[in-house]
Design an enzyme around this catalytic site. Structure first.
Site: not given
Ligand code: GLN
Length: 486
Positions: A79, A154, A178
């Site tokens: 990532k 994400s 994410s």
């Molecule tokens: N969707 C959540 C956020 O927007 C979690 C994102 C993540 O786990 N990095 O913060």
């Protein structure tokens, strides 16, 4: 035998070990697949073709001397929020679009140490803020099961690439879901380890008390293999925990006799898609058939507050972490300013996207004098309550089972203008980060051709238990074998 690009780590390892396949051949198959599919899915920010081939040659030399570990010669994707020495690390942000780190994250160092092959860097929501990969400042990734839909986020690029055969496996990061949510949306396996299990050194910080790195893989065995390679104490991350690392493949056992599973009622939230609830309930019955005892009536009453707690704590930490992007130290720098203040202001105005700015504002507000007690401190207290409820549940159960997300993948564009709807996508995963627990998402069904993920939550450092449950389920079902026809 599957196409080379669809081999699992353990299948590829066997072929590499017996010299039926070389790492260079495997890497070439992956590169070919990337060239073929990238115009459709857009999962990769950077493809490190030359580096990958030279690492593959090196891996083949290691293998020739009998120096092989399970990840040697395996093409992996990272990532784009994990630092890779000499390779652009953008966080899918204009702010870091041209940032080339002078060092490797610990996880990357560990993979290199195993002789793994880095095939590229995966797209994501900017600074890991989002649930659909639509917040990437570079481009949106498309779900390989239906190109008009989001892959989740994400870590949407990582999940897409693994599902589509553009990488054998990938690393993601998980602050509120994410890894697990995109794994569920793409029909792959994704594990968020216990907070402190994997070093965060070199992971670009979003919310430091919640962030954790973990694997996205095609099956549970692969997940255990990657966790074996990346877990462990790191003196450069003071929150990493000096606990011994078991061999996570040793717990994989198809027998669930004696395991006690709890089903928290609050996770079958209002507004949950009926097909999702039905698939997860059927999957839980399957676990019962496999020997586990199931209590369907578990209550974790603070769960409904988790979303609010998360959206105070995560933005608060983000507002502090992202203060470093000032146009002076590194990253994007606005050049046409008359004053230092204007330079800093414009750097942040143009460097950050809308969602990142929204979080910085939310967090700065929640931490400001006069509001700190009402918001941040209150959220921390509720965080403790949530953690305590999990602790109490784990006195009676070995693991808790829930859906990974309330819906199947939604349409690109469907939720971008409604941040609250987008935030709801993580209601089932956020509480786990708040409590610092390990959890895995595995393929557990389909609705109208779109994947459904099941989440298995464990006690702190009980990754072995959730892997064992996941493995037993996987061996008894075929969901994980379905691949998108693309
Ligand atoms: N969707 C959540 C956020 O927007 C979690 C994102 C993540 O786990 N990095 O913060």
């Amino acid at each position: 035998m599957p196409n080379h690009n669809q081999l699992t780590i353990h299948q590829a390892h066997r072929l590499l070990e017996t010299r039926q396949l070389s790492s260079v051949e495997l890497t070439q198959a992956i590169i070919e697949r990337i060239h073929q599919l990238e115009p459709k899915v857009h999962a990769l920010v950077t493809v490190t073709e030359e580096l990958a081939l030279s690492q593959a040659q090196h891996a083949d030399k290691l293998i020739a001397t009998g120096n092989i570990s399970p990840l040697t010669g395996i093409p992996m994707l990272i990532k784009d929020n994990m630092c890779t020495k000499g390779i652009r690390t953008t966080c899918a942000s204009k702010m870091l679009e041209n940032f080339v780190p002078p060092y490797d994250a610990t996880v990357v160092e560990k993979l290199n140490g195993c002789g793994a092959v880095v095939i590229g860097k995966a797209n994501m929501d900017e600074f890991a803020m989002g649930s659909s990969t639509e917040n990437s400042a570079l481009f949106t990734t498309h779900n390989p099961w239906d190109l008009s839909r989001v892959p989740g986020g994400s870590s949407g690029g990582s999940a897409t690439a693994v599902a589509a055969g553009e990488a054998i496996c990938a690393l993601g990061s998980d602050t509120g879901g994410s890894i697990r949510q995109p794994a569920g949306f793409c029909n792959v396996t994704g594990l968020k380890p216990t907070y402190g299990r994997v070093s965060r050194y070199g992971l670009v910080a979003f919310a430091s008390s919640l962030d954790q790195i973990g694997p996205l893989t095609q099956d549970v065995t692969d997940c255990a293999l990657v966790l074996n390679a990346i877990a462990g104490y790191d003196p450069r991350d003071s929150t990493s925990v000096p606990q011994p690392i078991p061999d996570y493949t040793r717990c994989l056992n198809a027998d669930l006799n004696g395991l006690r599973l709890g089903i928290p009622r609050e996770y079958f939230v209002q507004g949950m898609q009926a097909e999702v609830a039905a698939a997860i309930k059927a999957s839980i019955s399957k676990l019962e058939e496999l020997g586990a005892t199931v209590d369907w009536e578990v209550f974790l009453p603070s769960t409904p507050y988790a979303l609010a707690v998360y959206y105070i704590i995560a933005p608060s930490e983000a507002s502090a972490n992202l203060a470093r992007y000032d146009g002076v130290k590194y990253g994007f720098s606005y050049q046409d300013a008359d004053t230092m203040w204007e330079a800093m202001e414009k750097t942040r105005q143009y460097g950050f996207g809308a969602e990142v700015k929204r979080r910085i504002m939310l967090g700065t507000y929640a931490l400001s004098a006069g509001y700190y007690d009402a918001y941040y401190l209150k959220a921390q207290k509720v965080r403790t309550l949530i953690r305590q409820e999990f602790d109490q549940a784990f006195e009676r159960f070995d693991a808790l089972i829930t859906p990974t997300s309330p819906t199947v993948p939604f349409k690109i564009g469907e939720k971008v203008d409604d941040p609250l709807q987008m935030y709801l996508s993580d209601v089932c995963t956020l509480p786990i980060n708040i409590a610092g627990l390990p959890a895995i998402s595995i393929p557990a069904g389909f609705a109208d051709g779109l994947p459904i993920g099941m989440q298995i939550i464990g006690k702190p450092f009980a990754e072995e238990t959730i892997l064992r449950i996941a493995y037993a389920y996987e061996q008894a079902t075929e969901w994980h074998k379905r691949k998108p026809q693309i």
